[in-house]
Design a protein around this motif. Structure first.
Motif, short mmCIF file in Angstrom:
data_model
loop_
_atom_site.label_atom_id
_atom_site.label_comp_id
_atom_site.label_asym_id
_atom_site.label_seq_id
_atom_site.Cartn_x
_atom_site.Cartn_y
_atom_site.Cartn_z
N GLY A 83 5.13 80.15 21.58
CA GLY A 83 5.76 80.37 22.74
C GLY A 83 6.44 79.60 23.63
O GLY A 83 7.60 79.79 23.86
N THR A 84 6.00 78.37 23.49
CA THR A 84 7.13 77.22 24.04
C THR A 84 8.32 76.98 23.33
O THR A 84 9.26 76.71 23.68
CB THR A 84 6.24 75.91 24.27
N CYS A 85 8.19 76.73 21.98
CA CYS A 85 9.21 76.52 21.32
C CYS A 85 10.50 77.71 21.05
O CYS A 85 11.60 77.32 20.57
CB CYS A 85 8.86 76.01 19.75
N SER A 86 9.75 78.77 21.57
CA SER A 86 10.97 79.99 21.45
C SER A 86 11.77 80.10 22.64
O SER A 86 12.54 80.91 22.96
CB SER A 86 10.30 81.29 21.26
N LEU A 87 11.21 79.17 23.73
CA LEU A 87 12.05 79.24 25.13
C LEU A 87 13.30 78.57 24.78
O LEU A 87 13.63 77.76 24.45
CB LEU A 87 11.06 78.32 26.02
N SER A 88 14.36 79.51 25.31
CA SER A 88 15.76 79.13 25.42
C SER A 88 16.08 78.17 26.68
O SER A 88 16.99 77.41 26.50
CB SER A 88 16.76 80.41 25.37
N ASP A 89 15.27 78.35 27.77
CA ASP A 89 15.51 77.88 28.96
C ASP A 89 14.26 77.18 29.16
O ASP A 89 13.17 77.59 29.77
CB ASP A 89 15.91 78.77 29.97
N THR A 90 14.44 75.71 29.24
CA THR A 90 13.11 74.75 29.42
C THR A 90 12.67 75.03 31.16
O THR A 90 11.37 74.86 31.35
CB THR A 90 13.20 73.32 29.22
N SER A 91 13.50 75.41 31.84
CA SER A 91 13.28 75.33 33.21
C SER A 91 12.27 76.67 33.53
O SER A 91 11.64 76.66 34.36
CB SER A 91 14.70 75.38 34.11
N LYS A 92 12.37 77.43 32.46
CA LYS A 92 11.78 78.70 32.68
C LYS A 92 10.19 78.43 32.48
O LYS A 92 9.07 79.10 33.24
CB LYS A 92 11.89 79.59 31.32
N LEU A 93 9.75 77.19 31.70
CA LEU A 93 8.38 76.76 31.80
C LEU A 93 7.72 76.52 33.19
O LEU A 93 6.72 76.77 33.40
CB LEU A 93 8.09 75.81 30.90
#
Length: 445
Positions: A83-93
């Motif tokens: 799930g984390t490595c598929s995030l295109s926007d790290t601020s989303k985390l």
């Protein structure tokens, strides 16, 4: 069970649960007067309790729980890395963390407020002339500062070995971010983790098909060894208030929050939570139920893995609404039994302490009593009062876990909807995820 595949998983689990309950009561009746009754089998006299209750039922139930726990660490780690490595926007985390933690703390505060309110209304401890004939050994609860320090692992392998969920989450998130930033090497590793996640989810499905048998063993062992039922009668008012608030929070508060914050259909949500709630009820462990909760929110509710892989394990660790309800009612009950008047400041302290304590509460059976000791100490109540409610806590613990896992799924749906990561077609499809639950053990290919 030759035709068991014709029944849905929920129906099979309910059958296993009811059958276990009936068998458990039967054995408790048979062993009521003596533990040395024997069964004549193949010409041998076998001790009834040792062979069935301490043997077959105990072994079957423990194997089932161990099998579920076996999946938790690899599933959480692999799923969260994916799930984390598929995030295109790290601020989303950061947004996900803020929304999830905020919602979990809000629902916990609502839960304990309801508990205190109903306990004051129905006064379960009024007129109870009970004396604690046993002591309760208090395990030291971690300080809030230590809780935050313990979130960060010094040895991630040790964290996985011990099943420390918050530390696993932190390491998995950092590892996933590193994969996302590693270019071609990261893409190759991400593909491997994606395949591994598919295999682990299939293993979850395999164990879910064996769940009716595991649930049967757990229920049979529990109800054949449960303590004196007169304790439940004597604490009937306390038991009823806790159970009533648990049902109110699970069946009313959650649906209202889901509808208000996401617009999703609460009835559809509650129907799809049946299996996970039954698993939670049977195991009394939010952590052990993580694989089933993840499978439910992903395949039946349409929550994307990038959301559920974070919110579900986090919820199993910090979302303890059921435990907070028990703590609220138990605090008022013990105060009434020992004729201690609590002030408004005391009640606010109980709400604050229990809400913050949920962060440091592990999702394992019975841990709520440890946190209750900390809450009682904060308002000057005798910790020995916990001994009064131990006798009925096991049944309530089962219901608390079902409420907790329902809250985990509810928050996952709200966060996913707010982030545009929820497939409403899957959520509204009554048959979504059912096909994945069936495995033909005779034809594996």
């Amino acid at each position: 069970m030759a035709n068991s595949h014709k029944l849905g998983l929920t129906a099979r689990i309910v059958i296993g649960m009811v059958a276990g309950l009936v068998v458990g009561f039967l054995f408790k009746f048979l062993l009521a007067e003596q533990d040395e009754r024997h069964l004549l089998l193949f010409g041998m006299a076998l001790p009834l309790k040792a062979f069935f209750v301490d043997g077959i039922f105990h072994i079957g139930g423990e194997i089932f729980i161990a099998s579920l726990k076996m999946l938790v660490v690899p599933l959480v780690f692999v799923s969260l890395v994916c799930g984390t490595c598929s995030l295109s926007d790290t601020s989303k985390l950061g947004r996900l963390g803020g929304k999830a933690i905020g919602l979990y703390l809000v629902t916990t505060a609502i839960a304990i407020s309801l508990a205190i309110g109903f306990a004051l209304l129905f006064t379960p401890g009024a007129g109870v002339n009970m004396v604690a004939d046993q002591t309760y050994d208090v395990s030291q609860a971690p300080t809030l500062a230590q809780v935050f320090i313990n979130i960060f692992p010094s040895n991630p392998i040790e964290s996985m070995a011990k099943g420390n969920m918050l530390q696993i989450i932190v390491f998995a998130v950092l590892f996933g971010l590193a994969i996302a930033l590693s270019g071609k090497a990261g893409e190759r590793l991400a593909a491997m983790f994606s395949d591994l996640n598919e295999v682990i989810m299939k293993l979850v499905t395999l164990l879910m098909n064996l769940a009716p048998y595991g649930v049967f063993f757990l229920m049979a062992k529990l109800f054949s060894t449960m303590g004196d039922y007169e304790t439940i009668i004597s604490l009937g008012k306390y038991f009823s208030v806790v159970l009533g608030v648990l049902l109110l929070h699970g069946l009313v508060s959650y649906p209202i929050l889901l509808k208000a914050l996401s617009g999703l259909n609460p009835w559809v949500f509650m129907l799809k939570m049946r299996d996970a709630a039954l698993f939670g009820f049977s195991t009394s462990s939010s952590n052990a139920t993580i694989p089933v909760t993840l499978e439910t929110v992903n395949n039946k509710m349409g929550v994307k893995n990038s959301i559920s892989s974070f919110t579900v394990p986090l919820g199993a660790t910090i979302n303890m609404d059921g435990t907070a309800i028990m703590q609220g009612v138990a605090t008022v009950f013990i105060a009434q039994v020992f004729l201690v008047d609590l002030t408004l400041t005391d009640f606010l302290m109980v709400i604050l302490t229990a809400t913050l304590a949920s962060i440091g509460t592990a999702g394992v059976p019975g841990v709520g009593l440890i946190m209750l000791a900390m809450v009682l100490q904060q308002v000057g109540l005798p910790v020995e009062g916990i001994a009064l409610i131990i006798g009925v806590d096991r049944l309530l613990d089962m219901t608390r876990t079902a409420v907790n896992v329902t809250g985990d799924a509810m928050v996952s749906c709200i966060v996913a909807k707010s982030e545009g990561e929820l497939d409403q077609a899957i959520f509204n499809d009554p048959k979504a995820g059912l096909k994945q639950e069936d495995i033909d053990f005779h034809h594996l290919r």
